[in-house]
Design a protein around this motif. Structure first.
Motif, mmCIF file in Angstrom:
data_model
loop_
_atom_site.group_PDB
_atom_site.id
_atom_site.type_symbol
_atom_site.label_atom_id
_atom_site.label_comp_id
_atom_site.label_asym_id
_atom_site.label_seq_id
_atom_site.Cartn_x
_atom_site.Cartn_y
_atom_site.Cartn_z
ATOM 1 N N ALA A 234 8.570 1.437 -3.201
ATOM 2 C CA ALA A 234 7.185 1.783 -2.879
ATOM 3 C C ALA A 234 6.260 1.410 -4.031
ATOM 4 N N ARG A 235 6.667 1.724 -5.251
ATOM 5 C CA ARG A 235 5.846 1.410 -6.420
ATOM 6 C C ARG A 235 5.634 -0.092 -6.551
ATOM 7 N N ARG A 236 6.706 -0.877 -6.366
ATOM 8 C CA ARG A 236 6.599 -2.335 -6.477
ATOM 9 C C ARG A 236 5.671 -2.903 -5.419
ATOM 10 N N LEU A 237 5.762 -2.373 -4.212
ATOM 11 C CA LEU A 237 4.916 -2.871 -3.131
ATOM 12 C C LEU A 237 3.444 -2.650 -3.454
ATOM 13 N N SER A 238 3.098 -1.465 -3.939
ATOM 14 C CA SER A 238 1.709 -1.178 -4.313
ATOM 15 C C SER A 238 1.264 -2.036 -5.487
ATOM 16 N N GLN A 239 2.116 -2.158 -6.481
ATOM 17 C CA GLN A 239 1.760 -2.926 -7.674
ATOM 18 C C GLN A 239 1.585 -4.404 -7.347
ATOM 19 N N ASP A 240 2.510 -4.955 -6.571
ATOM 20 C CA ASP A 240 2.417 -6.370 -6.215
ATOM 21 C C ASP A 240 1.155 -6.645 -5.397
ATOM 22 N N THR A 241 0.842 -5.752 -4.474
ATOM 23 C CA THR A 241 -0.356 -5.946 -3.650
ATOM 24 C C THR A 241 -1.614 -5.861 -4.503
ATOM 25 N N THR A 242 -1.650 -4.907 -5.420
ATOM 26 C CA THR A 242 -2.799 -4.781 -6.327
ATOM 27 C C THR A 242 -2.973 -6.050 -7.146
ATOM 28 N N GLU A 243 -1.894 -6.556 -7.717
ATOM 29 C CA GLU A 243 -1.968 -7.763 -8.550
ATOM 30 C C GLU A 243 -2.417 -8.974 -7.746
ATOM 31 N N ARG A 244 -1.945 -9.102 -6.525
ATOM 32 C CA ARG A 244 -2.358 -10.222 -5.672
ATOM 33 C C ARG A 244 -3.847 -10.150 -5.347
#
Length: 272
Positions: A234-244
């Motif tokens: 869940a954390r990776r999904l949020s972080q990756d989306t934010t960075e994109r």
């Protein structure tokens, strides 16, 4: 059956911080429909599945009394903390067992909650408490219809937004089916009230930060399922989306503001 979710204190806080509310235009559409059938002043509105109370607060000024109901003590605690109006109160109860006398309510609403209810039981209960010519308003928006705007990269942002939503789809509660809208359309077709309306393209636009948009998506039940099963995923999904999103915008701060567009759909009906 009905489904009980969104009951933890952290989730209730997330609801209050990030969930968007219907626009003034949508609230006015509900009130105009009600005014076609009942003259002002309006006495009592019951907002069922009110969560942390954002919708109840919007309705309060138009009624002598507004009552929000929910099954979650944590959500109701959050609602009470953020409501100071004397005519607004909250009650803990299931949507299918509303603590109101027969034919005493001018308007029954449910904002982004009806799809979790036992639909036949709730509709029967709403009919019981509504006055003759009282009205029912059921509305919702979905994560799949969100769009983001910023400068000349809006299309790219909306695509990232869609991919974020798509990543959550495998974790969607089976009770909801493919789309929540089906529950509302089915209710519209099942209601025997002759005077009813279906609206499918009610747009709400709101300026939010990138981090608040992420927080909004994180408050939805599929994300919460991932969070329970695999917090790191869940954390990776949020972080990756934010960075994109930030990369597409050419900025570095998640506090950068974007315009979030959400499509509501709404069922309006008047009891004979």
């Amino acid at each position: 059956m009905s489904v009980r979710l969104f009951e933890g204190k952290e989730h209730a806080l997330s609801y209050w911080k990030y969930r968007i509310s219907p626009s003034e235009e949508i609230i006015n559409k509900i009130l105009v429909f009600l005014e076609k059938h009942r003259s002002r002043p309006f006495e009592l509105v019951v907002d069922v599945g009110c969560g942390s109370g954002q919708g109840t607060v919007l309705l309060g000024p138009h009624f002598s009394k507004a009552v929000g109901t929910d099954v979650s003590p944590a959500q109701l605690e959050m609602a009470r903390q953020h409501s100071s109006a004397e005519n607004i109160t909250y009650r803990e109860c299931p949507a299918e067992e509303l603590p109101f006398e027969n034919a005493t309510v001018d308007l029954v609403t449910s904002m982004s909650a009806f799809h979790w209810f036992d639909h036949p039981r709730f509709l029967k209960e709403a009919d019981r408490i509504l006055k003759p010519k009282g009205c029912l308003a059921l509305l919702n928006y979905t994560i799949n219809d969100m769009e983001l705007s910023y400068g000349d990269c809006s299309n790219a942002l909306s695509q990232i937004c869609k991919e974020f939503a798509d990543a959550l789809m495998p974790y969607r509660n089976p009770y909801l089916g493919t789309t929540s809208m089906d529950h509302y359309k089915k209710a519209y077709n099942a209601l025997e009230y002759l005077d009813k309306e279906w609206h499918e393209t009610l747009q709400t636009r709101k300026t939010v930060s990138v981090s608040n948009y992420i927080g909004l998506v994180e408050s939805f039940s599929p994300y919460q399922t991932i969070l329970r099963e695999d917090p790191e995923k869940a954390r990776r999904l949020s972080q990756d989306t934010t960075e994109r999103l930030l990369k597409a915008m050419g900025v570095t701060s998640p506090d950068t503001e974007i315009v979030l567009s959400v499509r509501y759909y709404c069922l309006l009906a008047c009891k004979p």
